[in-house]
Design a protein around this motif. Structure first.
Motif, PDB file in Angstrom:
ATOM      1  N   PHE A 158      46.114  49.911  36.514  1.00 39.49           N
ATOM      2  CA  PHE A 158      46.087  48.704  37.332  1.00 39.49           C
ATOM      3  C   PHE A 158      44.676  48.302  37.726  1.00 39.49           C
ATOM      4  CE2 PHE A 158      45.895  46.658  41.458  1.00 39.49           C
ATOM      5  CZ  PHE A 158      46.588  45.497  41.167  1.00 39.49           C
ATOM      6  N   VAL A 159      43.872  49.258  38.171  1.00 38.65           N
ATOM      7  CA  VAL A 159      42.573  48.892  38.736  1.00 38.65           C
ATOM      8  C   VAL A 159      41.641  48.266  37.691  1.00 38.65           C
ATOM      9  CG1 VAL A 159      40.540  49.772  39.930  1.00 38.65           C
ATOM     10  CG2 VAL A 159      42.805  50.463  40.669  1.00 38.65           C
ATOM     11  N   PRO A 160      41.474  48.873  36.517  1.00 43.48           N
ATOM     12  CA  PRO A 160      40.611  48.210  35.521  1.00 43.48           C
ATOM     13  C   PRO A 160      41.137  46.840  35.088  1.00 43.48           C
ATOM     14  CG  PRO A 160      41.027  50.501  34.917  1.00 43.48           C
ATOM     15  CD  PRO A 160      41.914  50.208  36.067  1.00 43.48           C
ATOM     16  N   THR A 161      42.463  46.751  34.864  1.00 45.00           N
ATOM     17  CA  THR A 161      43.019  45.461  34.444  1.00 45.00           C
ATOM     18  C   THR A 161      42.782  44.410  35.520  1.00 45.00           C
ATOM     19  OG1 THR A 161      44.782  46.805  33.532  1.00 45.00           O
ATOM     20  CG2 THR A 161      45.057  44.449  33.388  1.00 45.00           C
ATOM     21  N   GLY A 162      43.068  44.798  36.763  1.00 44.04           N
ATOM     22  CA  GLY A 162      42.879  43.858  37.868  1.00 44.04           C
ATOM     23  C   GLY A 162      41.431  43.432  37.977  1.00 44.04           C
ATOM     24  N   ALA A 163      40.532  44.374  37.806  1.00 40.77           N
ATOM     25  CA  ALA A 163      39.119  44.041  37.921  1.00 40.77           C
ATOM     26  C   ALA A 163      38.725  43.021  36.856  1.00 40.77           C
ATOM     27  CB  ALA A 163      38.280  45.311  37.780  1.00 40.77           C
ATOM     28  N   ALA A 164      39.228  43.207  35.647  1.00 36.06           N
ATOM     29  CA  ALA A 164      38.914  42.254  34.574  1.00 36.06           C
ATOM     30  C   ALA A 164      39.451  40.867  34.915  1.00 36.06           C
ATOM     31  CB  ALA A 164      39.516  42.745  33.261  1.00 36.06           C
ATOM     32  N   MET A 165      40.680  40.825  35.471  1.00 36.79           N
ATOM     33  CA  MET A 165      41.265  39.522  35.804  1.00 36.79           C
ATOM     34  C   MET A 165      40.459  38.818  36.889  1.00 36.79           C
ATOM     35  SD  MET A 165      45.226  40.642  35.861  1.00 36.79           S
ATOM     36  CE  MET A 165      45.890  39.127  36.508  1.00 36.79           C
ATOM     37  N   VAL A 166      40.112  39.564  37.926  1.00 36.25           N
ATOM     38  CA  VAL A 166      39.373  38.962  39.038  1.00 36.25           C
ATOM     39  C   VAL A 166      38.018  38.466  38.543  1.00 36.25           C
ATOM     40  CG1 VAL A 166      38.244  39.466  41.235  1.00 36.25           C
ATOM     41  CG2 VAL A 166      40.550  40.297  40.806  1.00 36.25           C
ATOM     42  N   LEU A 167      37.357  39.280  37.751  1.00 35.46           N
ATOM     43  CA  LEU A 167      36.039  38.899  37.248  1.00 35.46           C
ATOM     44  C   LEU A 167      36.133  37.612  36.429  1.00 35.46           C
ATOM     45  CD1 LEU A 167      33.110  39.991  37.176  1.00 35.46           C
ATOM     46  CD2 LEU A 167      33.640  40.916  34.929  1.00 35.46           C
ATOM     47  N   ALA A 168      37.104  37.562  35.532  1.00 37.33           N
ATOM     48  CA  ALA A 168      37.228  36.388  34.660  1.00 37.33           C
ATOM     49  C   ALA A 168      37.518  35.134  35.477  1.00 37.33           C
ATOM     50  CB  ALA A 168      38.330  36.631  33.634  1.00 37.33           C
ATOM     51  N   THR A 169      38.464  35.233  36.438  1.00 35.70           N
ATOM     52  CA  THR A 169      38.806  34.048  37.226  1.00 35.70           C
ATOM     53  C   THR A 169      37.611  33.581  38.046  1.00 35.70           C
ATOM     54  OG1 THR A 169      40.946  35.114  37.457  1.00 35.70           O
ATOM     55  CG2 THR A 169      40.617  33.087  38.664  1.00 35.70           C
ATOM     56  N   ALA A 170      36.918  34.539  38.673  1.00 36.90           N
ATOM     57  CA  ALA A 170      35.799  34.168  39.536  1.00 36.90           C
ATOM     58  C   ALA A 170      34.699  33.498  38.715  1.00 36.90           C
ATOM     59  CB  ALA A 170      35.252  35.408  40.239  1.00 36.90           C
ATOM     60  N   LEU A 171      34.388  34.066  37.547  1.00 41.43           N
ATOM     61  CA  LEU A 171      33.323  33.474  36.732  1.00 41.43           C
ATOM     62  C   LEU A 171      33.734  32.093  36.237  1.00 41.43           C
ATOM     63  CD1 LEU A 171      32.066  36.571  34.710  1.00 41.43           C
ATOM     64  CD2 LEU A 171      30.963  35.440  36.650  1.00 41.43           C
ATOM     65  N   ALA A 172      35.019  31.937  35.885  1.00 38.65           N
ATOM     66  CA  ALA A 172      35.478  30.641  35.399  1.00 38.65           C
ATOM     67  C   ALA A 172      35.377  29.590  36.492  1.00 38.65           C
ATOM     68  CB  ALA A 172      36.916  30.744  34.897  1.00 38.65           C
ATOM     69  N   LEU A 173      35.510  30.007  37.751  1.00 37.82           N
ATOM     70  CA  LEU A 173      35.406  29.045  38.844  1.00 37.82           C
ATOM     71  C   LEU A 173      33.960  28.848  39.278  1.00 37.82           C
ATOM     72  CD1 LEU A 173      38.520  30.006  40.926  1.00 37.82           C
ATOM     73  CD2 LEU A 173      38.032  27.759  40.011  1.00 37.82           C
TER      74      LEU A 173
ATOM     75  N   ARG B 383      34.367  28.196  54.847  1.00 29.79           N
ATOM     76  CA  ARG B 383      33.166  28.301  54.038  1.00 29.79           C
ATOM     77  C   ARG B 383      33.367  29.294  52.893  1.00 29.79           C
ATOM     78  NH1 ARG B 383      28.385  29.299  57.708  1.00 29.79           N
ATOM     79  NH2 ARG B 383      29.397  27.653  58.892  1.00 29.79           N
ATOM     80  N   ALA B 384      34.471  30.058  52.926  1.00 26.35           N
ATOM     81  CA  ALA B 384      34.737  31.003  51.838  1.00 26.35           C
ATOM     82  C   ALA B 384      34.863  30.216  50.546  1.00 26.35           C
ATOM     83  CB  ALA B 384      36.026  31.758  52.111  1.00 26.35           C
ATOM     84  N   PRO B 385      34.056  30.543  49.534  1.00 27.83           N
ATOM     85  CA  PRO B 385      34.111  29.750  48.303  1.00 27.83           C
ATOM     86  C   PRO B 385      35.425  29.971  47.570  1.00 27.83           C
ATOM     87  CG  PRO B 385      32.670  31.630  48.018  1.00 27.83           C
ATOM     88  CD  PRO B 385      33.080  31.627  49.452  1.00 27.83           C
ATOM     89  N   ARG B 386      35.841  28.923  46.879  1.00 25.63           N
ATOM     90  CA  ARG B 386      37.095  28.980  46.139  1.00 25.63           C
ATOM     91  C   ARG B 386      37.045  30.085  45.091  1.00 25.63           C
ATOM     92  NH1 ARG B 386      38.775  23.540  43.272  1.00 25.63           N
ATOM     93  NH2 ARG B 386      37.092  24.274  41.964  1.00 25.63           N
ATOM     94  N   ALA B 387      35.855  30.311  44.539  1.00 31.12           N
ATOM     95  CA  ALA B 387      35.717  31.326  43.484  1.00 31.12           C
ATOM     96  C   ALA B 387      35.991  32.722  44.014  1.00 31.12           C
ATOM     97  CB  ALA B 387      34.322  31.256  42.881  1.00 31.12           C
ATOM     98  N   ALA B 388      35.998  32.888  45.334  1.00 29.61           N
ATOM     99  CA  ALA B 388      36.316  34.205  45.893  1.00 29.61           C
ATOM    100  C   ALA B 388      37.793  34.310  46.252  1.00 29.61           C
ATOM    101  CB  ALA B 388      35.466  34.472  47.123  1.00 29.61           C
ATOM    102  N   ILE B 389      38.434  33.176  46.517  1.00 33.79           N
ATOM    103  CA  ILE B 389      39.830  33.219  46.981  1.00 33.79           C
ATOM    104  C   ILE B 389      40.796  33.223  45.807  1.00 33.79           C
ATOM    105  CG2 ILE B 389      41.565  31.940  48.279  1.00 33.79           C
ATOM    106  CD1 ILE B 389      39.090  30.854  49.871  1.00 33.79           C
ATOM    107  N   MET B 390      40.557  32.336  44.838  1.00 40.20           N
ATOM    108  CA  MET B 390      41.517  32.168  43.743  1.00 40.20           C
ATOM    109  C   MET B 390      41.717  33.449  42.921  1.00 40.20           C
ATOM    110  SD  MET B 390      42.870  29.303  44.077  1.00 40.20           S
ATOM    111  CE  MET B 390      42.661  27.755  44.934  1.00 40.20           C
ATOM    112  N   PRO B 391      40.647  34.214  42.606  1.00 38.31           N
ATOM    113  CA  PRO B 391      40.897  35.451  41.847  1.00 38.31           C
ATOM    114  C   PRO B 391      41.824  36.410  42.576  1.00 38.31           C
ATOM    115  CG  PRO B 391      38.567  34.925  41.858  1.00 38.31           C
ATOM    116  CD  PRO B 391      39.213  33.976  42.800  1.00 38.31           C
ATOM    117  N   VAL B 392      41.668  36.491  43.893  1.00 37.35           N
ATOM    118  CA  VAL B 392      42.541  37.368  44.671  1.00 37.35           C
ATOM    119  C   VAL B 392      43.980  36.878  44.567  1.00 37.35           C
ATOM    120  CG1 VAL B 392      42.951  38.309  46.959  1.00 37.35           C
ATOM    121  CG2 VAL B 392      40.628  37.840  46.225  1.00 37.35           C
TER     122      VAL B 392
END
Lengths: 212, 496
Positions: A158-173, B383-392
């Motif tokens: 879970f942890v590695p998969t989740g980390a990859a998902m979070v990283l990808a979403t955050a970078l895409a945003l 002020r929390a950026p969207r890029a921090a909320i949406m991944p969660v």
């Protein structure tokens, strides 16, 4: 449903570049049609917005398929009414609605609601100059990541998969690595702690078992 | 009275009190973030409620949804971006007040009258539910069929989109509910040979997909909302009592309209706010002041959406027919916790019902201090950026859906419904109608088929029983209402 939705976008994307060539051959009637379709689909609009004709006809297809599929259901012995009735009623209803939508009936209600909403809220328009396809791929990123989760979670954990998902979403945003990397390291561990330890959801350990 | 004490004892459990507090904070934070609606806040909570006691589970949903509806007003007031759709109706008015330099007044009105509206809605729930329960005991499958259909039709009426697209959405939902073995014959239907589909589509991953995942997808395609400038607020509640005395009529009207719209199956807080704001403007003595930061409309609509939230529980608890999308989720939780909705709930589980009322009142009172705290830290939270909320949120969607059945296919369902929700929303198909269709599909079909079997295939009894006839008339009225609107507009235009 999902696959066909994507299919429509792809086929529209594929057809649009070829339109001018076909139009020259097919005369002024089609060029008028093209003008209309362009007003329906302005270039700056986000992807996956389809003309009502397309969605309407698609629903007619789904409705007919559902009604037909329903009619194939085996009857309950000794009873007139069985599992076939409800899908047939709903399917026929859906086909009728689809036809009305394709004919553009009720469109005015939508325009009014949109105008009302636009007057009341101030959502900033996307200043994007990216191509429609690029936005389209980005939009499909979250569901794609979920499918990645389904495939990978048992093997990676879970942890590695989740980390990859979070990283990808955050970078895409558009997050900077300074934000995205710590977020990707902390979030899955926190979620794992709450769901695995406190709520006892059996999340797979995979390559990286947590100490709790 | 014994039941009341028993209910107090149920609510006073430490786990329930902690659940109320945490859910309130959660609801306030999620509701205040633009794009994250109260329904989404509730949907993401469901997997957690699995692991709570029944009363604590209901308490989290009540507290989180009430808080989220209020805190949706905060970004509306400060940024002109409604945090939840229920705030959209009066966002302009509230923002105009902020521009005039009175953000405290705007936020104070939203908070104070939301709390009062919520309490009035709860009172209506307490008063209306028992007599309606008595009536509901007489209902047979014919009445239930019409009632469920009426609820679905109402959800299409209030959708603020093309009525035909709304009906189509609802029918798609009903069709999705056909999947699986839960049908009159118990044979696999529309499962395409997949064993995972035999149990049907699970509503919770579908809901989370439509309301939460598609929101993340939308964020991918839109620009980030502007940052909130940090500012210090004066006293929030100053002058509220004077306003309460000065505008008694809009307030009462807002509460009543909210209660009525909430009780209608299918119509919820969004609609209540729009109707009340429009009504306030039409009936006001100073309609010209509307839109320039006038408190009257804000009072009426702010009270209305919170009142409808509580009264939306009436049809949900009595008939299992959701009053809006939030109670649609709540019904699922009720079933899971053995509190099956129905008229007998009020006789067999009376103490649980009293506990529910008490939780509603506590949540609405708690809203005032917590709401003030939230307003004070709003500029920080927003002020929390969207890029921090949406991944969660993506990760929580995945884990939450998986947790509803410990099955990875549920995550596939989630992804599929995220795409369906996004495509539908982009094309003007209201997703709330889809969700209500999915949730109520089995109930509509069961009552429809059982009724047809009882009547030997004749549709006459659907109309010959008195209550069924009234419900049928209402359903057809809801179906034909858009046609009527269209015709009257046509005549009006011709006359003009």
């Amino acid at each position: 449903m999902r696959a066909s939705g994507e299919g429509f976008t792809h086929s529209t994307l594929f057809v649009i570049p070829h339109l001018p060539m076909a139009l020259r051959a097919m005369g002024p009637f089609l060029s008028r049609l093209r003008e209309r379709s362009m007003t329906l689909l302005p270039a700056d609009q986000l992807c996956m917005q389809l003309p009502d004709k397309v969605t309407g006809l698609f629903l007619v297809g789904v409705g007919i398929a559902a009604a037909y599929g329903g009619s194939l259901q085996p009857p309950v012995p000794g009873q007139q009414i069985g599992p076939e009735v409800f899908p047939m009623v709903v399917g026929i209803g859906l086909a009728i609605c689809g036809a009305l939508i394709a004919l553009g009936i009720g469109h005015r209600f939508e325009e009014e609601a949109e105008a009302d909403l636009a007057a009341h809220s101030d959502q900033p328009a996307p200043p994007e100059r990216r191509s429609k396809a690029a936005i389209g791929l980005k939009v499909l990123l979250p569901p794609a990541l979920l499918l990645f989760y389904v495939v990978a979670v048992d093997r990676l954990g879970f942890v590695p998969t989740g980390a990859a998902m979070v990283l990808a979403t955050a970078l895409a945003l558009g997050a900077r690595p300074k934000l995205a990397i710590p977020l990707a390291l902390v979030t899955p561990v926190g979620v794992h702690l709450v769901f695995y330890k406190l709520l006892r959801v059996p999340l797979p350990d995979g390559l990286l078992p947590m100490p709790w | 009275m014994d039941t009341f004490y028993e209910a107090l004892r149920l609510v006073a459990q430490p786990d329930v009190l902690i659940a109320i507090l945490l859910a309130s904070i959660y609801g306030l934070v999620v509701g205040s973030l633009p794009g994250l609606s109260a329904t989404m806040a509730t949907a993401l909570l469901v997997p957690i409620t699995f692991y709570l006691s029944p009363i604590a589970a209901i308490a989290t949903i009540i507290a989180a949804s009430a808080m989220a509806i209020f805190s949706g007003d905060i970004p509306g007031c400060l940024l002109r971006i409604p945090g939840t759709p229920a705030s959209a109706a009066y966002t302009d008015e509230a923002y105009a007040m902020t521009r005039k330099g009175q953000p405290e007044l705007a936020l104070g009105i939203c908070l104070w009258f939301s709390a009062i509206g919520g309490i009035m809605g709860t009172v209506s729930l307490i008063v209306l539910a028992p007599p309606l329960a008595e009536m509901a005991l007489q209902f047979s499958t014919y009445e239930y069929f019409w009632l469920a259909l009426l609820g679905l039709m109402c959800s299409t009426l209030v959708a603020r989109s093309s009525p035909i697209k709304a009906i189509a959405s609802m029918l798609i939902g009903l069709l999705i509910a056909c999947i699986g073995m839960e049908n009159p014959a118990g044979t696999p239907r529309f499962t395409f040979g997949l064993t995972d589909l035999l149990g049907g589509i699970e509503p919770i991953p579908a809901l989370v997909g439509v309301f939460a995942l598609s929101e993340v997808m939308r964020a991918m395609a839109t620009a980030e909302p502007p940052r909130l400038p940090s500012r210090r607020f004066g006293s929030i509640l100053k002058g509220m009592w004077a306003l309460t005395l000065r505008y008694p009529r809009p307030q009462v009207r807002g509460n009543i309209v909210g209660i009525i719209i909430g009780v209608l199956p299918g119509a919820g807080a969004d609609m209540a706010a729009w109707v009340s704001y429009a009504m306030s403007k039409r009936l006001s003595k100073e309609p010209e002041k509307f839109g320039s930061g006038h408190p009257e409309g804000l009072i009426e609509a702010g009270a209305s959406n919170n009142a409808s939230l509580a009264s939306g529980w009436v049809p949900s608890l009595l008939f299992g027919i959701p009053g809006d999308t939030i109670t649609a989720i709540a019904i699922g939780v009720l079933f899971m916790k053995g509190l099956n909705p129905g008229p007998t709930l009020f006789t067999d589980k009376a103490s649980s019902m009293y506990a529910l009322y008490i939780i509603f009142i506590i949540a609405n009172i708690l809203m005032i201090p917590l709401g003030i705290a939230m307003i004070r830290i709003a500029s920080f939270v927003l002020r929390a950026p969207r890029a921090a909320i949406m991944p969660v949120i993506v990760l929580l969607c995945a884990v939450g859906s998986f947790a509803t059945g410990n099955n990875l296919f549920l995550v596939v369902t989630l992804a599929g419904f995220g795409v369906i929700g996004y495509v539908m929303e982009r094309n003007g198909f209201p997703v709330a109608a889809l969700v209500l269709g999915i949730i109520m599909g089995t109930m509509v079909e069961q009552n429809f088929v059982t009724s047809l079997i009882k009547s030997d295939g004749s549709i006459w009894p659907f109309f010959s029983r008195p209550v069924a006839a009234v419900l049928a008339a209402l359903t057809f009225a809801a179906l034909l209402w858009p046609v009527f609107v269209w015709l009257s507009r046509l005549r009006w235009r011709r006359a003009a």
